[in-house]
Design a protein around this motif. Structure first.
Motif, PDB file in Angstrom:
ATOM      1  N   GLU A   1       0.819  -1.208   0.000  1.00  0.00           N
ATOM      2  CA  GLU A   1       0.000   0.000   0.000  1.00  0.00           C
ATOM      3  C   GLU A   1       0.855   1.262   0.000  1.00  0.00           C
ATOM      4  N   ALA A   2       2.001   1.232   0.699  1.00  0.00           N
ATOM      5  CA  ALA A   2       2.901   2.382   0.714  1.00  0.00           C
ATOM      6  C   ALA A   2       3.471   2.630  -0.679  1.00  0.00           C
ATOM      7  N   ASN A   3       3.848   1.564  -1.372  1.00  0.00           N
ATOM      8  CA  ASN A   3       4.358   1.708  -2.733  1.00  0.00           C
ATOM      9  C   ASN A   3       3.275   2.227  -3.672  1.00  0.00           C
ATOM     10  N   ASP A   4       2.068   1.711  -3.543  1.00  0.00           N
ATOM     11  CA  ASP A   4       0.966   2.199  -4.370  1.00  0.00           C
ATOM     12  C   ASP A   4       0.745   3.696  -4.150  1.00  0.00           C
ATOM     13  N   ARG A   5       0.750   4.109  -2.896  1.00  0.00           N
ATOM     14  CA  ARG A   5       0.527   5.530  -2.595  1.00  0.00           C
ATOM     15  C   ARG A   5       1.639   6.397  -3.163  1.00  0.00           C
ATOM     16  N   ALA A   6       2.880   5.913  -3.072  1.00  0.00           N
ATOM     17  CA  ALA A   6       4.015   6.689  -3.569  1.00  0.00           C
ATOM     18  C   ALA A   6       3.906   6.896  -5.072  1.00  0.00           C
ATOM     19  N   ARG A   7       3.582   5.834  -5.795  1.00  0.00           N
ATOM     20  CA  ARG A   7       3.482   5.938  -7.243  1.00  0.00           C
ATOM     21  C   ARG A   7       2.336   6.862  -7.649  1.00  0.00           C
ATOM     22  N   SER A   8       1.248   6.771  -6.927  1.00  0.00           N
ATOM     23  CA  SER A   8       0.099   7.611  -7.213  1.00  0.00           C
ATOM     24  C   SER A   8       0.374   9.067  -6.860  1.00  0.00           C
ATOM     25  N   ALA A   9       1.093   9.306  -5.769  1.00  0.00           N
ATOM     26  CA  ALA A   9       1.336  10.674  -5.302  1.00  0.00           C
ATOM     27  C   ALA A   9       2.094  11.496  -6.333  1.00  0.00           C
ATOM     28  N   TYR A  10       3.079  10.896  -6.984  1.00  0.00           N
ATOM     29  CA  TYR A  10       3.872  11.609  -7.990  1.00  0.00           C
ATOM     30  C   TYR A  10       2.967  12.123  -9.101  1.00  0.00           C
ATOM     31  N   VAL A  11       2.112  11.252  -9.625  1.00  0.00           N
ATOM     32  CA  VAL A  11       1.246  11.622 -10.743  1.00  0.00           C
ATOM     33  C   VAL A  11       0.189  12.628 -10.291  1.00  0.00           C
ATOM     34  N   ARG A  12      -0.397  12.391  -9.128  1.00  0.00           N
ATOM     35  CA  ARG A  12      -1.431  13.293  -8.632  1.00  0.00           C
ATOM     36  C   ARG A  12      -0.875  14.676  -8.342  1.00  0.00           C
ATOM     37  N   ARG A  13       0.304  14.730  -7.744  1.00  0.00           N
ATOM     38  CA  ARG A  13       0.859  16.026  -7.333  1.00  0.00           C
ATOM     39  C   ARG A  13       1.223  16.880  -8.536  1.00  0.00           C
ATOM     40  N   PHE A  14       1.897  16.289  -9.503  1.00  0.00           N
ATOM     41  CA  PHE A  14       2.439  17.094 -10.590  1.00  0.00           C
ATOM     42  C   PHE A  14       1.554  17.163 -11.816  1.00  0.00           C
ATOM     43  N   TYR A  15       0.605  16.237 -11.958  1.00  0.00           N
ATOM     44  CA  TYR A  15      -0.227  16.241 -13.161  1.00  0.00           C
ATOM     45  C   TYR A  15      -1.717  16.323 -12.857  1.00  0.00           C
ATOM     46  N   ARG A  16      -2.068  16.308 -11.582  1.00  0.00           N
ATOM     47  CA  ARG A  16      -3.459  16.487 -11.159  1.00  0.00           C
ATOM     48  C   ARG A  16      -4.392  15.452 -11.800  1.00  0.00           C
ATOM     49  N   VAL A  17      -3.904  14.247 -11.964  1.00  0.00           N
ATOM     50  CA  VAL A  17      -4.749  13.172 -12.481  1.00  0.00           C
ATOM     51  C   VAL A  17      -4.561  11.942 -11.612  1.00  0.00           C
ATOM     52  N   ASP A  18      -5.530  11.036 -11.705  1.00  0.00           N
ATOM     53  CA  ASP A  18      -5.463   9.772 -10.982  1.00  0.00           C
ATOM     54  C   ASP A  18      -4.843   8.726 -11.910  1.00  0.00           C
ATOM     55  N   PRO A  19      -3.684   8.155 -11.550  1.00  0.00           N
ATOM     56  CA  PRO A  19      -3.048   7.181 -12.438  1.00  0.00           C
ATOM     57  C   PRO A  19      -3.882   5.932 -12.665  1.00  0.00           C
ATOM     58  N   ALA A  20      -4.904   5.711 -11.839  1.00  0.00           N
ATOM     59  CA  ALA A  20      -5.789   4.565 -12.024  1.00  0.00           C
ATOM     60  C   ALA A  20      -6.922   4.858 -13.007  1.00  0.00           C
ATOM     61  N   ASP A  21      -7.004   6.076 -13.511  1.00  0.00           N
ATOM     62  CA  ASP A  21      -8.063   6.465 -14.439  1.00  0.00           C
ATOM     63  C   ASP A  21      -7.842   5.762 -15.780  1.00  0.00           C
ATOM     64  N   SER A  22      -8.749   4.888 -16.152  1.00  0.00           N
ATOM     65  CA  SER A  22      -8.581   4.109 -17.379  1.00  0.00           C
ATOM     66  C   SER A  22      -8.567   4.982 -18.633  1.00  0.00           C
ATOM     67  N   ALA A  23      -9.081   6.206 -18.540  1.00  0.00           N
ATOM     68  CA  ALA A  23      -9.109   7.093 -19.699  1.00  0.00           C
ATOM     69  C   ALA A  23      -7.712   7.500 -20.150  1.00  0.00           C
ATOM     70  N   LEU A  24      -6.718   7.310 -19.298  1.00  0.00           N
ATOM     71  CA  LEU A  24      -5.340   7.676 -19.644  1.00  0.00           C
ATOM     72  C   LEU A  24      -4.676   6.633 -20.546  1.00  0.00           C
ATOM     73  N   TYR A  25      -5.297   5.462 -20.669  1.00  0.00           N
ATOM     74  CA  TYR A  25      -4.617   4.332 -21.309  1.00  0.00           C
ATOM     75  C   TYR A  25      -5.424   3.755 -22.471  1.00  0.00           C
ATOM     76  N   HIS A  26      -4.686   3.145 -23.392  1.00  0.00           N
ATOM     77  CA  HIS A  26      -5.330   2.392 -24.458  1.00  0.00           C
ATOM     78  C   HIS A  26      -5.673   0.977 -23.993  1.00  0.00           C
ATOM     79  N   LEU A  27      -4.931   0.502 -23.001  1.00  0.00           N
ATOM     80  CA  LEU A  27      -5.082  -0.877 -22.545  1.00  0.00           C
ATOM     81  C   LEU A  27      -4.886  -0.949 -21.041  1.00  0.00           C
ATOM     82  N   VAL A  28      -5.822  -1.582 -20.341  1.00  0.00           N
ATOM     83  CA  VAL A  28      -5.710  -1.834 -18.908  1.00  0.00           C
ATOM     84  C   VAL A  28      -5.800  -3.344 -18.702  1.00  0.00           C
ATOM     85  N   LEU A  29      -4.779  -3.913 -18.062  1.00  0.00           N
ATOM     86  CA  LEU A  29      -4.714  -5.360 -17.868  1.00  0.00           C
ATOM     87  C   LEU A  29      -4.682  -5.711 -16.396  1.00  0.00           C
TER      88      LEU A  29
END
Length: 210
Positions: free
Chosen positions: A157-185
């Motif tokens: 969970e700490a690793n998940d939060r860290a990876r998400s924090a970078y994207v959320r802080r600097f790009y104001r988006v949720d990295p889990a948002d499927s709209a960002l990707y062509h493919l979600v697996l």
């Protein structure tokens, strides 16, 4: 047109295995830790300092939270003095935003000749790159934990939060948002080899003239 694939992966979803395999199949470089190294070289800071900003370093997330708790407002460019140290020949402080800007420059350069990029908010930075394929690897926490090599859910969970924090802080988006990707697996439901096969096929389809 060179092959460009960005991969966003939660902890335990196999990004570190799938990314290099895709790069090898497509005949392009795999870009992972090389990005902080290249950025560190360009701005004159140590690799250790650069890795503190890395989107997968849990300590970066914890420092970010500590900074936010102490400051009345946190905006792009604000800095926790304990988080970043003076870095260049003129003694300028390496601000968070400067690191991100330089990282984006490196990603644009490597994408120009083809690459598989893991992390670094690649799907956002290279969103307008023609022919690029943007992929998200994820899966249920329990399944990812079983594949991660650790039995500590708190670490996952700490690793998940860290990876998400970078994207959320600097790009104001949720990295889990499927709209960002062509493919979600769901990378826990199929093998890394199967994930690789699917990604390679779609990457080739998006660059048909190669």
């Amino acid at each position: 047109m060179p092959y460009v694939v960005t991969i966003s992966a939660t902890f335990g979803a196999g990004g570190g295995a799938v990314g290099p395999a895709v790069a090898e199949r497509l005949g392009v470089p795999f870009v992972d830790r090389a990005v902080p190294g290249a950025v560190a070289e360009e701005i004159g800071c140590s690799l250790e300092d650069a890795l503190r900003h890395d989107d997968r370093a849990p300590t970066g997330f914890e420092r970010l939270l500590a900074s936010a708790a102490r400051l009345p407002t946190v905006t792009l460019g604000s800095v926790d003095p304990s988080y970043v140290t003076p870095s260049d020949a003129d003694g300028r402080i390496l601000y968070d935003q400067e690191f991100v800007d330089r990282t984006e420059e490196v990603l644009e350069r490597v994408a120009a000749t083809g690459a598989v990029v893991l992390g670094r908010a690649g799907a956002v930075v290279l969103a307008d790159r023609p022919g690029a394929l943007h992929v998200r690897l994820d899966g249920p926490k329990d399944a990812r934990l079983a594949r991660s090599g650790t039995s500590d859910m708190r670490e996952l969970e700490a690793n998940d939060r860290a990876r998400s924090a970078y994207v959320r802080r600097f790009y104001r988006v949720d990295p889990a948002d499927s709209a960002l990707y062509h493919l979600v697996l769901d990378a826990t439901a199929v093998s890394p080899e199967a994930c690789t096969d699917v990604i390679v096929r779609l990457a080739r389809e998006r660059a048909p003239e190669m």
